[in-house]
Each structure stands twice: as C-alpha cells, then as structure tokens.
Design an enzyme around this catalytic site. Structure first.
Site, PDB file in Angstrom:
ATOM      1  N   GLY A   1      32.155 -22.430  22.810  1.00 23.33           N
ATOM      2  CA  GLY A   1      31.559 -23.163  23.933  1.00 23.33           C
ATOM      3  C   GLY A   1      30.188 -22.611  24.289  1.00 23.33           C
ATOM      4  O   GLY A   1      29.719 -22.775  25.420  1.00 23.33           O
ATOM      5  N   LYS A   2      29.529 -21.989  23.317  1.00 18.68           N
ATOM      6  CA  LYS A   2      28.192 -21.411  23.564  1.00 18.68           C
ATOM      7  C   LYS A   2      27.204 -22.478  24.017  1.00 18.68           C
ATOM      8  O   LYS A   2      26.342 -22.220  24.837  1.00 18.68           O
ATOM      9  CB  LYS A   2      27.637 -20.774  22.283  1.00 18.68           C
TER      10      LYS A   2
ATOM     11  N   GLY B   1      26.570 -26.013  15.202  1.00 18.47           N
ATOM     12  CA  GLY B   1      26.416 -27.349  15.758  1.00 18.47           C
ATOM     13  C   GLY B   1      26.969 -27.400  17.153  1.00 18.47           C
ATOM     14  O   GLY B   1      28.042 -26.865  17.407  1.00 18.47           O
TER      15      GLY B   1
ATOM     16  N   VAL C   1      30.139 -29.958  12.810  1.00 23.06           N
ATOM     17  CA  VAL C   1      29.363 -30.132  11.577  1.00 23.06           C
ATOM     18  C   VAL C   1      30.198 -30.786  10.480  1.00 23.06           C
ATOM     19  O   VAL C   1      29.775 -31.724   9.822  1.00 23.06           O
ATOM     20  CB  VAL C   1      28.808 -28.760  11.097  1.00 23.06           C
TER      21      VAL C   1
HETATM   22  P1  IMP Z   1      28.847 -20.980   6.027  1.00 23.44           P
HETATM   23  O1  IMP Z   1      28.226 -20.379   7.237  1.00 23.44           O
HETATM   24  O2  IMP Z   1      28.552 -22.448   5.862  1.00 23.44           O
HETATM   25  O3  IMP Z   1      28.536 -20.186   4.772  1.00 23.44           O
HETATM   26  O4  IMP Z   1      30.447 -20.908   6.193  1.00 23.44           O
HETATM   27  C1  IMP Z   1      31.160 -19.676   6.174  1.00 23.44           C
HETATM   28  C2  IMP Z   1      32.313 -19.701   7.182  1.00 23.44           C
HETATM   29  O5  IMP Z   1      31.797 -19.724   8.495  1.00 23.44           O
HETATM   30  C3  IMP Z   1      33.237 -20.920   7.077  1.00 23.44           C
HETATM   31  O6  IMP Z   1      34.547 -20.523   7.388  1.00 23.44           O
HETATM   32  C4  IMP Z   1      32.706 -21.855   8.137  1.00 23.44           C
HETATM   33  O7  IMP Z   1      33.691 -22.757   8.588  1.00 23.44           O
HETATM   34  C5  IMP Z   1      32.334 -20.843   9.212  1.00 23.44           C
HETATM   35  N1  IMP Z   1      31.283 -21.320  10.117  1.00 23.44           N
HETATM   36  C6  IMP Z   1      29.957 -21.430   9.859  1.00 23.44           C
HETATM   37  N2  IMP Z   1      29.311 -21.895  10.943  1.00 23.44           N
HETATM   38  C7  IMP Z   1      30.218 -22.050  11.902  1.00 23.44           C
HETATM   39  C8  IMP Z   1      30.136 -22.481  13.278  1.00 23.44           C
HETATM   40  O8  IMP Z   1      29.079 -22.783  13.817  1.00 23.44           O
HETATM   41  N3  IMP Z   1      31.332 -22.511  13.959  1.00 23.44           N
HETATM   42  C9  IMP Z   1      32.507 -22.133  13.386  1.00 23.44           C
HETATM   43  N4  IMP Z   1      32.615 -21.728  12.132  1.00 23.44           N
HETATM   44  C10 IMP Z   1      31.479 -21.689  11.384  1.00 23.44           C
END
Ligand code: IMP
Length: 425
Positions: A15-16, A40, A297
C-alpha cells in the site's frame, strides 16, 4: 521532518502508493531510487484512475519535482507511454527528471527476461518479465547503457554492438532475434521526447537539501524482495531496503531524517518462493476478494498469509525504521480470530530469524499468537480511539514487538479512509 523514506517492509504491494501519494502533497521533491516498471500502483485522482509504474506519485502536483534516480532501470518506451497518458490527462510532466546515471532497460533485456524464465521451467522466479534482472545484470557486469549514453548521438552505434551480442544469446535460448532498424527508429522517437528530462540529479538533490526543500524517497517492491536480504533467489534485482535509497539517489547517509515502514495488516506475495505464513483456506480467498489482491502489473492473484513478525523484525533490523503505516486494516474486520506469527519452528527448534537457506525456510513452520477479531466496520473510523478494543490490541502488539509507532492506519482504499496519528512530514 524535511526528508523521509517510505519503504515496503514485506514482499511489496503493502500500500505504498496510498502513503506516498498522501505525503507527496507536502513534498517539493519525490525520488524513486530502485527498480523499474516492475512496480505498479494505482492513484485515484479527481474521479480518474491512473496506473503508475515508473513515475513517482508527485507527478500530479505541478510544483513537485519527480526524480527517477540513478539506481533505477528505466524502460524508455514504457516511461514515454506513461508520460503520454499523463499529458493527455492534463499533467504536462515537465516536473519529471530522469537521472543521467540511471540504466536503460532495453528491448533485449525484456526478451531475455522471458526466455530465461522459460528455461528455468518449474524453478521460475515468477518475474514480471519487464527486463529488470537482465538490465541489472548488465549494470553490474559493466555492460549496461545509461541515460547519459542513451541520449548521446553515439547511441545507435552502441546499441547495434550490444544488440549483436544479445541476439546471439536470444537465439541460443530459442528466441527470435530483435530487428535493429525497427528498434532504433522507435528509440530515436523516444529519445527526442525524453532528452529534456534527462539530467544530472545528484547535485540537484544536494542543492534542494541545502535549500531546506522537503524530499520524499519512494521505495518500490518490498524488503523481502531485496537482492541481499530477501528470499533469494526469489527476489528482485535491486536493494529495496533503506540502503538502496542512498546508493540509488546519491543522497548522503545522514540526510534522510525518518523512515516509514509500510506494513500490510496481513502478508501477500506474488511470484514464487517460500512463504511461511501462507494460507490455503477460505480466509485467503476472502482476503483476496475483499482486498482485490491481484497484481497491478501482471494481474496474477497474490498469495495470502497471516502477518509474520519474524519477517518484520528482520525487516526492521535491516531498514532501521521507527515509524510505520498499517495498511488494509479494514480487511481484517469480520474474519473471526486473527493470527500473527511470532516465531518459526525449524526442525524442532524455535528460531526468531529468517534463515538464509531456502531449504531451511521451506521447512519453517509458523508459531502463532491468536487475537480475538472484531466485526465492526472500521472503515469510517477517523481517530484511533474509535477503533474497537480488539483492533487496538492488534495494533499495539505489533508496535511493541517492533518498537515502532504507527503514524497512520489505513482503513479503506480512499485517501480519506486514513487515521492519522502523527503528522511527520
Ligand atoms: P522482477 O522484479 O520482475 O525481476 O521479479 C522478481 C520477483 O519480484 C517476482 O516474484 C515478482 O513477482 C516480484 N516483484 C517485482 N516487483 C514487484 C512489485 O512491485 N510488487 C510485488 N512483487 C514484485
């Protein structure tokens, strides 16, 4: 306080967005410092809804400068599109600055992200496929392209050389090579538009600090997704913990006055990896539907579990926060008994830390303290005193365990559904 850092303390999606949006109204400058468009959040504004992935939430305030810091990996096409949408809605984006030191997340990074995941098969990380990992890999192996070079006249030549090498890798992994001509034409259009936004940001921030401007540092993802402290390798590729704010923005240590940890009243995660307090019963379904726990996202359903104090204590140690924001608290109303994990049992022993070993973490069993729930709808509560006693017991237990104060408690999605207990920024 003149400068605060807002940080996710769990696996992201705490919830940032709501909190940074709230604080950004008072900020002269909002800085993002790590990650890219893997993040996102949704901002509701004048009856409209915006999905921001790269640009900080201060973009809606004309007088707030929004910096995309050097620690970020930025997809220029995605940020261009995000800016176009905002411009069409009447926000001219002249208040957006991209650090000339930030790395460019290019089309071959995205392609490689997907292909690498495919190769991992059942060991997939579950990435957002936005090219984040491959782009940070290039940065660390000193093979990346920064915005200073992206806007330079030599970029087409540099890109051509890089693409040749990357296309070999893409083909090795079973993908289709990327066409240089089509790509460079698109990049040229984007460069033309982004060029005036690319600036030296370290001296800009230093000057702002000396002028006593109010600066908000906006973290992305969450501490347990941190490349060093998260559940490696099921993490993202940047430092989402407080240290990342320093290296990712160029602000000196000592110039951030406060850290607010964003803590969801329960736990969620998207993607693969261990999750000690994960629930598979109807409580998880109820929470998911009530709170619409689906990724902004990737739209994947988020995994749900009880609050994990072992993880939060670890997060507190690493980040050093003294203040917190308790989010989605209203979701716990009417759930019956509420559980909080206070320790793990690992092979018959009680432990109070998150093991580094993935195998050990998978074997950890949660030890719970059970709290009596409440049935009252708390979404209309405006002050802490109006909350039912059971809800206060839950809040105060977490505060005591972590040695923090919740400066705000969110009891609904709207900005007005917030109990402000202390104005710190
Ligand atoms: P990446 O950042 O796309 O390389 O994903 C690596 C891991 O971080 C995965 O498990 C993603 O689902 C998680 N992740 C990346 N960004 C977010 C976010 O903004 N919220 C929650 N999980 C994230």
């Amino acid at each position: 306080m003149k400068s605060i850092l807002v940080i996710g303390s769990q696996w992201g999606d705490e919830g940032k967005g709501k909190v940074t949006n709230l604080y950004s109204k008072n900020a002269d400058i909002v800085v993002r410092y790590q990650g890219g468009n893997n993040a996102g959040h949704t901002v509701k504004f004048d009856g409209k809804e915006f999905h921001l992935q790269t640009i900080p939430s201060g973009v809606f305030n004309k007088n707030t400068i929004n910096i995309l810091g050097n620690g970020m990996v930025i997809n220029p096409i995605a940020v261009y599109k995000e800016m176009q949408t905002l411009i069409e809605a009447g926000f001219d984006c002249s208040n957006v600055i991209i650090s000339s030191r930030a790395h460019v997340d290019l089309n071959y990074h995205l392609e490689l992200d997907g292909l690498k995941e495919r190769k991992l098969k059942e060991k997939q990380i579950g990435t957002t496929k936005k090219g984040i990992g491959p782009c940070y890999t290039d940065k660390i192996s000193r093979d990346g392209i920064r915005f200073a070079d992206f806007i330079d006249e030599d970029f087409p030549k540099i890109y051509k050389e890089h693409l040749k090498e990357k296309n070999e890798l893409i083909e090795e992994l079973g993908g289709n090579p990327i066409d240089y001509e089509t790509s460079i034409e698109e990049y040229k259009k984007v460069i033309e538009f982004l060029k005036p936004h690319v600036k030296e940001t370290v001296s800009f921030l230093a000057k702002a600090r000396k002028e006593n401007k109010k600066i908000l540092f906006e973290g992305a993802q969450g501490s347990m997704l941190d490349i060093d402290f998260g559940t490696y390798p099921y993490v993202t590729s940047s430092n989402c913990t407080s240290g990342g704010a320093l290296t990712g923005s160029g602000i000196g240590i000592g110039y951030i006055e406060g850290i607010v940890a964003i803590i969801k009243a329960y736990t969620t995660r998207v993607g693969e990896g261990p999750f000690v307090t994960e629930l598979f019963d109807e409580i998880s379904t109820t929470i998911r539907e009530k709170a619409h726990e689906y990724g902004v996202v990737t739209h994947r359903p988020r995994r749900i579990g009880w609050l994990d104090l072992v993880q939060l204590r670890f997060s507190q140690n690493v980040n050093g926060f003294k203040h917190g924001a308790l989010m989605l608290f209203d979701i716990l109303s009417g759930l019956g008994d509420i559980k909080v994990c206070t320790a793990y049992e690992l092979d018959g022993k009680i432990i109070d830390y998150v093991p580094a070993s993935l195998k050990e973490t998978y074997r950890c069993k949660p030890i719970y303290k059970t709290f009596k729930g409440w049935n009252e709808d708390i979404s209309k509560c405006k002050t802490y005193d109006e909350l039912p006693q059971e809800a206060k017991d839950y809040v105060e237990f977490i505060e005591k365990e972590l040695g923090i104060k919740f400066v705000l408690i969110s009891v609904g999605p709207d900005q007005k559904d917030t109990i402000i207990r202390e104005d710190i920024f």
